[in-house]
Design a protein around this motif. Sequence first.
Motif, PDB file in Angstrom:
ATOM      1  N   GLU A  32       0.807  -1.220   0.000  1.00 53.21           N
ATOM      2  CA  GLU A  32       0.000   0.000   0.000  1.00 53.21           C
ATOM      3  C   GLU A  32       0.841   1.271   0.000  1.00 53.21           C
ATOM      4  O   GLU A  32       1.989   1.284   0.424  1.00 53.21           O
ATOM      5  N   SER A  33       0.226   2.335  -0.538  1.00 50.63           N
ATOM      6  CA  SER A  33       0.864   3.648  -0.513  1.00 50.63           C
ATOM      7  C   SER A  33      -0.235   4.692  -0.620  1.00 50.63           C
ATOM      8  O   SER A  33      -1.402   4.345  -0.777  1.00 50.63           O
ATOM      9  N   TYR A  34       0.127   5.959  -0.532  1.00 55.52           N
ATOM     10  CA  TYR A  34      -0.864   7.023  -0.643  1.00 55.52           C
ATOM     11  C   TYR A  34      -0.719   7.728  -1.979  1.00 55.52           C
ATOM     12  O   TYR A  34       0.362   8.212  -2.315  1.00 55.52           O
ATOM     13  N   GLN A 231       3.145   4.608  -6.087  1.00 54.27           N
ATOM     14  CA  GLN A 231       2.274   5.619  -5.455  1.00 54.27           C
ATOM     15  C   GLN A 231       1.214   6.216  -6.384  1.00 54.27           C
ATOM     16  O   GLN A 231       0.803   7.358  -6.200  1.00 54.27           O
ATOM     17  N   ALA A 365       4.527   3.205   2.642  1.00 52.85           N
ATOM     18  CA  ALA A 365       3.503   4.199   2.976  1.00 52.85           C
ATOM     19  C   ALA A 365       3.980   5.147   4.077  1.00 52.85           C
ATOM     20  O   ALA A 365       3.877   6.369   3.938  1.00 52.85           O
TER      21      ALA A 365
END
Length: 441
Positions: A32-34, A231, A365
């Motif tokens: 996951e990442s933003y 991202q 993240a």
Amino acid sequence: MAKLKKVDAEIAKLIEEEKKRQKEGLELIASESYASSAILEALGSVLNNKYAENYPNKRYYGGCSVVDKVETLCQKRARDVYGAKDYHVNVQPYSGSPANLEVYFGLLEFGDTIMAMRLDHGGHLTHGNPMNLSGKAYKFVAYGVDPKTEQLNYDEILRIAKECKPKLILCGFTAYPRTINFKKIAEIAKVVGAISMADISHISGLVIGKVHPSPFPYIDIVTTTTHKTLQGPRGAMIFCKQEFKEKIDKGVFPGMQGGPHMHQIAGIAVALKQAKDKKFQKYAELVVKNTKTLADVLMQEGLKLVSNGTDNHLMVVDLTTFGKGRGVFAEKALESACISVSKSTTPNDPSVPYYPSGLRIGTAAVTSRGMKEKEMKIAGKLIAKVIKEFCTIEMPDDKEKRNEVVKKFKEDIKKNKFILQVKKEVNKLSSKFPVPGIDDK
Ligand SMILES: *Cc1c(COP(=O)(O)O)cnc(C)c1O
């Protein structure tokens, strides 16, 4: 979200709730990442409304002059940012799983042999899981990590390749904490006359940041998701050497997909522009450094890591030292303390896949929130504390008893005093760091 609130207060409220969750906790799920606000704006744009089946300048729909430019720009940026000038790139795959299936479908016949990493050693669902279309439509022959080093053994991969004579050799993994020697994989493929393929979904951002070896110009086919270390928005790309261009494009459309998601492709273009920035290189370096710091703390605390460390953005904690099937206790206990991680198999996991014996942790993240060494040390100590406290619980062999134990654990853990204390510390730490896409101006 003023308009959304007016039209659908229920969904607006849930989005606010999720925003809060993303801010208050430590996001350590390795995949996951933003996405930035700029990317979210592209995703929320009117490009969503446009049908554009087929490729730029040969669409099945009218009114595509603008989206043609969007897609062409995205392709140009993709080749540029990965240093893949001589490759063709298809930016239409809806996500990583379809991208992989589109490659197989475009290049192979059903029943052909594909060599890929064992799933319990870090391979992905679409790398031949028997429940997945990949495993049903093709004959997968697996290689694994070396039992001693828990790392890839290229001599062994070559030996298996000579034996099974695959049409395609796939590398690139979902839970492998070390780097991949793409050049060697390409050489092995050449020896046995196979097509080489790398699925760099997880490490895409590290490859761009030059902190992981690049599959270009060695590997024939490179797939990547766009929403992990890159991202970007959810999505995927397929790079291929020119000789495979037609087959790959046909594999995507009309092979598996209809209209491309043009808002998503615009978002990918934005992500690629951001990845070209010098700041991104620094970011990638810091991800690797943070992961090492966190891994060192966990090992100092007495925990065992698969392959005894990490070279990339993730690590896998081997919880078999506590007993089998303990990953779920670690995951749920940490979740109740606002630390998101995912249970994971360990090489030759003694437990069942749904209750594996490992825990996968990644720092992509939290690094994008600006966390550094100091925060990694605090986080590492908290994680180790929770693991040591709750992974001692026995996991029964009997299926019903197992489900009962887990159910009770999930209920009890939320009110656990020890966990509530850790949660407080996590919330305090998180509150100091802005979240991209939520707090960026
Ligand atoms: C995440 C991942 C995928 C699948 O991506 P989705 O977008 O979830 O379909 C494929 N391969 C690897 C190695 C991955 O890590």
